[in-house]
Design a protein around this motif. Structure first.
Motif, PDB file in Angstrom:
ATOM      1  N   ASP A   1       1.246  27.824  27.135  1.00  0.00           N
ATOM      2  CA  ASP A   1       2.744  28.507  27.159  1.00  0.00           C
ATOM      3  C   ASP A   1       3.563  27.337  26.813  1.00  0.00           C
ATOM      4  OD1 ASP A   1       2.547  26.302  29.258  1.00  0.00           O
ATOM      5  OD2 ASP A   1       2.276  27.595  30.897  1.00  0.00           O
ATOM      6  N   ASP A   2       5.100  27.438  27.130  1.00  0.00           N
ATOM      7  CA  ASP A   2       5.827  26.733  26.636  1.00  0.00           C
ATOM      8  C   ASP A   2       5.651  25.204  26.965  1.00  0.00           C
ATOM      9  OD1 ASP A   2       6.970  28.585  25.109  1.00  0.00           O
ATOM     10  OD2 ASP A   2       8.332  29.204  26.586  1.00  0.00           O
ATOM     11  N   LEU A   3       5.109  25.022  28.283  1.00  0.00           N
ATOM     12  CA  LEU A   3       4.893  23.498  29.008  1.00  0.00           C
ATOM     13  C   LEU A   3       3.607  23.037  28.665  1.00  0.00           C
ATOM     14  CD1 LEU A   3       6.441  24.511  32.526  1.00  0.00           C
ATOM     15  CD2 LEU A   3       7.651  23.432  30.454  1.00  0.00           C
ATOM     16  N   PHE A   4       2.600  23.736  28.500  1.00  0.00           N
ATOM     17  CA  PHE A   4       1.341  22.898  28.222  1.00  0.00           C
ATOM     18  C   PHE A   4       0.341  23.967  27.268  1.00  0.00           C
ATOM     19  CE2 PHE A   4      -3.262  22.220  29.687  1.00  0.00           C
ATOM     20  CZ  PHE A   4      -3.219  20.962  29.162  1.00  0.00           C
ATOM     21  N   SER A   5      -0.483  23.287  26.674  1.00  0.00           N
ATOM     22  CA  SER A   5      -1.430  23.958  25.843  1.00  0.00           C
ATOM     23  C   SER A   5      -2.797  23.482  26.063  1.00  0.00           C
ATOM     24  CB  SER A   5      -1.124  23.693  24.284  1.00  0.00           C
ATOM     25  OG  SER A   5       0.303  24.164  23.877  1.00  0.00           O
ATOM     26  N   PRO A   6      -3.316  24.517  26.749  1.00  0.00           N
ATOM     27  CA  PRO A   6      -4.789  23.966  27.222  1.00  0.00           C
ATOM     28  C   PRO A   6      -5.762  24.087  25.798  1.00  0.00           C
ATOM     29  CG  PRO A   6      -4.352  26.231  27.948  1.00  0.00           C
ATOM     30  CD  PRO A   6      -2.989  25.604  27.626  1.00  0.00           C
ATOM     31  N   ILE A   7      -5.270  24.626  24.811  1.00  0.00           N
ATOM     32  CA  ILE A   7      -5.741  24.758  23.559  1.00  0.00           C
ATOM     33  C   ILE A   7      -5.058  24.190  22.445  1.00  0.00           C
ATOM     34  CG2 ILE A   7      -6.997  26.537  22.023  1.00  0.00           C
ATOM     35  CD1 ILE A   7      -8.489  26.491  24.606  1.00  0.00           C
ATOM     36  N   ALA A   8      -5.335  23.114  22.032  1.00  0.00           N
ATOM     37  CA  ALA A   8      -4.572  22.586  21.028  1.00  0.00           C
ATOM     38  C   ALA A   8      -5.391  21.453  20.112  1.00  0.00           C
ATOM     39  CB  ALA A   8      -3.613  21.541  21.701  1.00  0.00           C
ATOM     40  N   HIS A   9      -6.534  21.945  19.980  1.00  0.00           N
ATOM     41  CA  HIS A   9      -7.500  21.172  19.159  1.00  0.00           C
ATOM     42  C   HIS A   9      -7.906  21.740  17.677  1.00  0.00           C
ATOM     43  CE1 HIS A   9      -9.917  24.218  21.583  1.00  0.00           C
ATOM     44  NE2 HIS A   9     -10.294  24.415  20.363  1.00  0.00           N
ATOM     45  N   ARG A  10      -8.802  21.209  16.828  1.00  0.00           N
ATOM     46  CA  ARG A  10      -8.825  21.492  15.308  1.00  0.00           C
ATOM     47  C   ARG A  10     -10.319  21.535  15.296  1.00  0.00           C
ATOM     48  NH1 ARG A  10      -4.656  17.798  15.236  1.00  0.00           N
ATOM     49  NH2 ARG A  10      -2.783  18.406  14.277  1.00  0.00           N
ATOM     50  N   VAL A  11     -10.703  22.130  14.132  1.00  0.00           N
ATOM     51  CA  VAL A  11     -11.983  22.324  13.775  1.00  0.00           C
ATOM     52  C   VAL A  11     -12.277  21.400  12.511  1.00  0.00           C
ATOM     53  CG1 VAL A  11     -13.873  23.854  13.145  1.00  0.00           C
ATOM     54  CG2 VAL A  11     -12.471  24.773  14.917  1.00  0.00           C
ATOM     55  N   TYR A  12     -13.238  20.569  12.418  1.00  0.00           N
ATOM     56  CA  TYR A  12     -13.539  19.720  11.140  1.00  0.00           C
ATOM     57  C   TYR A  12     -14.878  20.057  10.811  1.00  0.00           C
ATOM     58  CZ  TYR A  12      -9.636  16.904  12.921  1.00  0.00           C
ATOM     59  OH  TYR A  12      -8.158  16.406  13.191  1.00  0.00           O
ATOM     60  N   ALA A  13     -14.874  19.956   9.478  1.00  0.00           N
ATOM     61  CA  ALA A  13     -16.223  19.993   8.999  1.00  0.00           C
ATOM     62  C   ALA A  13     -16.653  18.981   7.702  1.00  0.00           C
ATOM     63  CB  ALA A  13     -16.722  21.451   8.607  1.00  0.00           C
ATOM     64  N   LEU A  14     -17.777  18.650   7.683  1.00  0.00           N
ATOM     65  CA  LEU A  14     -18.376  17.904   6.500  1.00  0.00           C
ATOM     66  C   LEU A  14     -19.062  18.890   5.477  1.00  0.00           C
ATOM     67  CD1 LEU A  14     -20.113  14.437   6.175  1.00  0.00           C
ATOM     68  CD2 LEU A  14     -20.436  16.125   4.634  1.00  0.00           C
ATOM     69  N   VAL A  15     -18.584  19.353   4.368  1.00  0.00           N
ATOM     70  CA  VAL A  15     -19.125  20.068   3.481  1.00  0.00           C
ATOM     71  C   VAL A  15     -19.700  19.489   2.307  1.00  0.00           C
ATOM     72  CG1 VAL A  15     -18.118  22.317   4.510  1.00  0.00           C
ATOM     73  CG2 VAL A  15     -17.156  20.997   2.228  1.00  0.00           C
ATOM     74  N   SER A  16     -20.713  20.041   1.493  1.00  0.00           N
ATOM     75  CA  SER A  16     -21.217  19.365   0.405  1.00  0.00           C
ATOM     76  C   SER A  16     -21.308  20.364  -0.820  1.00  0.00           C
ATOM     77  CB  SER A  16     -22.653  18.980   0.765  1.00  0.00           C
ATOM     78  OG  SER A  16     -23.362  20.355   0.818  1.00  0.00           O
ATOM     79  N   ASP A  17     -21.561  19.942  -1.982  1.00  0.00           N
ATOM     80  CA  ASP A  17     -21.647  20.717  -3.326  1.00  0.00           C
ATOM     81  C   ASP A  17     -22.514  21.850  -2.954  1.00  0.00           C
ATOM     82  OD1 ASP A  17     -20.409  18.813  -5.202  1.00  0.00           O
ATOM     83  OD2 ASP A  17     -22.185  17.529  -4.784  1.00  0.00           O
ATOM     84  N   GLY A  18     -23.764  21.688  -2.248  1.00  0.00           N
ATOM     85  CA  GLY A  18     -24.598  22.907  -2.161  1.00  0.00           C
ATOM     86  C   GLY A  18     -23.740  23.841  -1.275  1.00  0.00           C
ATOM     87  N   ASP A  19     -22.947  23.524  -0.358  1.00  0.00           N
ATOM     88  CA  ASP A  19     -22.254  24.402   0.628  1.00  0.00           C
ATOM     89  C   ASP A  19     -21.349  24.946  -0.142  1.00  0.00           C
ATOM     90  OD1 ASP A  19     -22.859  24.021   3.591  1.00  0.00           O
ATOM     91  OD2 ASP A  19     -22.410  21.850   2.923  1.00  0.00           O
ATOM     92  N   LEU A  20     -20.661  24.751  -1.191  1.00  0.00           N
ATOM     93  CA  LEU A  20     -19.423  25.286  -1.977  1.00  0.00           C
ATOM     94  C   LEU A  20     -20.276  26.096  -2.995  1.00  0.00           C
ATOM     95  CD1 LEU A  20     -16.729  22.710  -2.441  1.00  0.00           C
ATOM     96  CD2 LEU A  20     -17.443  24.271  -0.461  1.00  0.00           C
TER      97      LEU A  20
END
Length: 675
Positions: free
Chosen positions: A146-165
């Protein structure tokens, strides 16, 4: 949150600690991949210290940042980070890397190691898992903030490799992430340019930056060993809210090792005692294995204190948010805890009543009732919704900037769809389903296997389930796929025969929180089946039950699943006209039925009664029920392009043909018995 800072000296000390923990773990196990952790340590330690939000005391905190090691072969890097930053992973577990019963398996496994978000190893899967998590994050934020608080405010990180791509699944997932503008997604590409066979130039020369830019990503290139550039790139990625970010970090595999630097031999083999000693000397590192400097422990402890303070502020804000938003709070509890209504069976059965129809269409009716009962249920199809009947009515589709719907357009991307479902399931809050044709389950299989391994609740709707697809021909007619799915441990496979079984298959899938489920559904219409007066819904949930009793001691038992149950019923009626007592057993879930207690199996299939199974696919898995003198009537070769009724005749799957095969089988058995 204002990010933390490290001096170059502190960053170097933390990175060298990670390097040597990886070296020592692999060396002691005499197995593993030291090269990637050694090269990635310079950006991994600052990422975790400066930017990542988490609380080791509450690994399931909903607003934590998610970190995925898609390059799962570099697992010692993740284990080192988890240990240093205070997760329940003592140093003794790092010393037991890759050993029986340890919490440090060769590749990260969810449920084994605290802090591991997903099971990774098959390259590209973690990449797509992260896209699913980022989408789930945006969907949850649109529901709860809501306008006063965001219980969901995170991000998603990953380490990817040549093989992943290199794996094609990454292109599917990257394309959809860019299309959906998932700006909460930040990936670091460890561009070390080395694979098992040697330099990536042997097979990989594309413009990675150009590829991701074309997919709508925010792309940066940095020296992955330059601490100032690393932190600046992470800051820029966090500021970018409209596009997912890819940080291409040029690194050197086995960084710090004088003899293995930039060497393919460091990818998947221990450095060896001589090179370990040389690396210690090069880094001015103590000879003691698994050494962690006191200063590094202090650095990480101070960071944990700061994170705990932020965690406390979030908890305070969340309590106020709950008081301010009682309806949203109830929705939060229902979705995160996935509460189930007590009358679920009745609701889903009411959705289909006694209607005839293709089970794909009947499933579409059940989905509406299931969606009303489970706000957590979301899903979509691989561009096949009109054929799979998988749209949740009354809710909009997910689109860039609009994430509060429940319908996901995955596009023609079965690989990514299934893997993204795993990411959404592991995120929590949602029960994801995905739909496509059964023959394309082959594209989904690696992710299904990982869902089963992780014990995640994902639901697959596989329609067009047999050669009765008809004129589309053998490329679209599944023959072996049903058996292949049944072979996956911890995957519950249901092939319902009518509306009642379809509703109860959905019931089982929605109740099953310890693993995935696959519903195998027909294109063609099926009749509603008449059942014995003693029938109760729990019989279907046991995987097999008596549909038509055929007397206390039948002459033969016909077993079937899906569309072949009504075929067996008609064949049984013909046999009874010839004074043959027939019991018809419907088996909507073969492996569930086979795993019932012996007493139940004997009740349904009495000993010494001839048994015949009918299913429009390969039959090897039926023989456990049939016994050596049983008969299987099915399809052991590929299909053909023709109308469904023609195929039924050509492949011996008409009622009269089945009845004749049963009579011949009984005659043969009698001759054998007399002989």
């Amino acid at each position: 949150m204002e990010h933390a800072t490290l001096t170059d000296r502190e960053a170097r000390l933390g990175a060298d600690t990670l390097r040597m923990l990886a070296v020592d773990g692999v060396e002691q196990a005499n197995s593993g991949h030291p090269g990637l952790p050694m090269g990635a340590a310079d950006y991994a330690f600052p990422l975790w210290h400066n930017r990542l939000r988490f609380n080791p005391a509450d690994p399931a905190w909903p607003d934590r940042d998610r970190f995925i090691l898609s390059a799962g072969h570099g697992s010692m890097l993740l284990y080192g980070l988890l240990h240093l930053f205070g997760y329940d992973l003592p140093l003794t577990e790092l010393e037991r890397f890759r050993q029986w019963g340890s919490r440090t398996p060769g590749h990260p496994e969810y449920g084994v190691t605290p802090g591991v978000e997903v099971t990774t190893g098959p390259l590209g899967q973690g990449f797509a898992n992260g896209v699913g998590m980022a989408l789930a994050t945006r969907m949850a934020a649109d529901r709860f903030n809501d306008d006063l608080f965001s219980p969901i405010a995170h991000r998603v990180y990953a380490l990817v490799s040549d093989g992943d791509l290199m794996e094609g699944i990454s292109q599917e997932a990257a394309s959809l992430a860019g299309h959906l503008k998932l700006g909460n997604l930040i990936y670091i590409y460890d561009d070390n340019r080395i694979t098992i066979e040697g330099s990536t130039d042997l097979a990989f020369s594309e413009d990675v930056a150009g590829r991701f830019t074309a997919c709508g990503w925010h792309v940066q290139k940095i020296d992955g060993h330059d601490f100032a550039r690393i932190d600046a790139a992470l800051a820029a990625a966090q500021e970018e809210e409209e596009r997912p970010s890819l940080i291409i970090a040029r690194t050197h595999i086995a960084q710090g090792s004088p003899g293995k630097h930039d060497s393919s031999s460091a990818h998947g083999s221990p450095l060896g005692a001589e090179e370990v000693a040389a690396t210690r000397h090069n880094l001015n590192w103590p000879a003691e294995p698994f050494h962690v400097p006191t200063e590094v422990r202090d650095i990480c402890a101070r960071r944990r204190e700061t994170l705990e303070e932020e965690y406390g502020r979030w908890q305070d804000g969340f309590r106020k948010w709950r008081r301010r938003n009682p309806e949203r709070a109830r929705l939060w509890d229902g979705m995160w805890r996935q509460k189930q209504p007590a009358d679920l069976v009745q609701r889903l059965l009411a959705a289909v009543g006694d209607a005839d129809g293709a089970t794909r269409a009947l499933s579409g009716k059940v989905i509406q009732a299931a969606a009303a009962a489970f706000p957590a249920l979301v899903g979509g199809s691989a561009d096949l919704e009109p054929s799979t009947n998988s749209w949740i009515k009354g809710s909009q589709g997910i689109a860039a900037g609009t994430y509060d719907g429940r319908n996901i357009h995955f596009g023609v991307r079965e690989h990514a769809m299934a893997a993204m479902m795993n990411g959404m399931a592991r995120y929590g809050c949602f029960i994801p389903f995905g739909a496509t044709f059964l023959v394309f389950s082959d594209y989904c299989r690696p992710a299904i296997r990982l869902a089963a391994l992780m014990e995640q609740q994902t639901i697959y709707l596989f329609t067009h389930d047999s050669l009765f697809v008809g004129e589309d021909g053998p490329t679209h007619q599944p023959v072996e796929q049903l058996s292949a799915l049944r072979l996956i441990p911890n995957l519950a496979v249901f092939r319902p025969a009518d509306g009642v079984e379809t509703a109860l298959a959905w019931t089982a899938a929605l109740r099953r929180s310890t693993g995935p489920s696959a519903l195998i559904l027909t294109r063609q219409k099926l009749p509603s089946l008449a059942r014995e007066p003693a029938f109760t819904p729990d019989m279907v949930l046991r995987g097999g039950y008596v549909l038509e009793a055929g007397g206390k001691q039948p002459d033969v038992i016909l077993l079937a699943s899906g569309s072949e149950v009504s075929l067996a019923v008609t064949a049984a009626a013909s046999l009874r006209e010839q004074q043959i007592a027939v019991r018809v057993v419907s088996v909507p879930s073969l492996e569930t039925f086979q795993n019932q207690p012996a007493s139940y199996l004997r009740k349904i299939i009495p000993p010494r009664v001839p048994r015949v199974a009918v299913e429009a696919g390969r039959g090897e898995l039926w023989w456990r029920l049939l016994g050596v003198r049983g008969l299987f009537i099915g399809v052991e070769n590929f299909g053909a392009s023709a109308p469904a009724e023609v195929l039924a005749e050509k492949y011996g799957l008409t009622p009269s043909q089945v009845a004749e095969r049963v009579i011949q089988h009984l005659r043969t058995r009698r001759k054998l018995f007399i002989a």
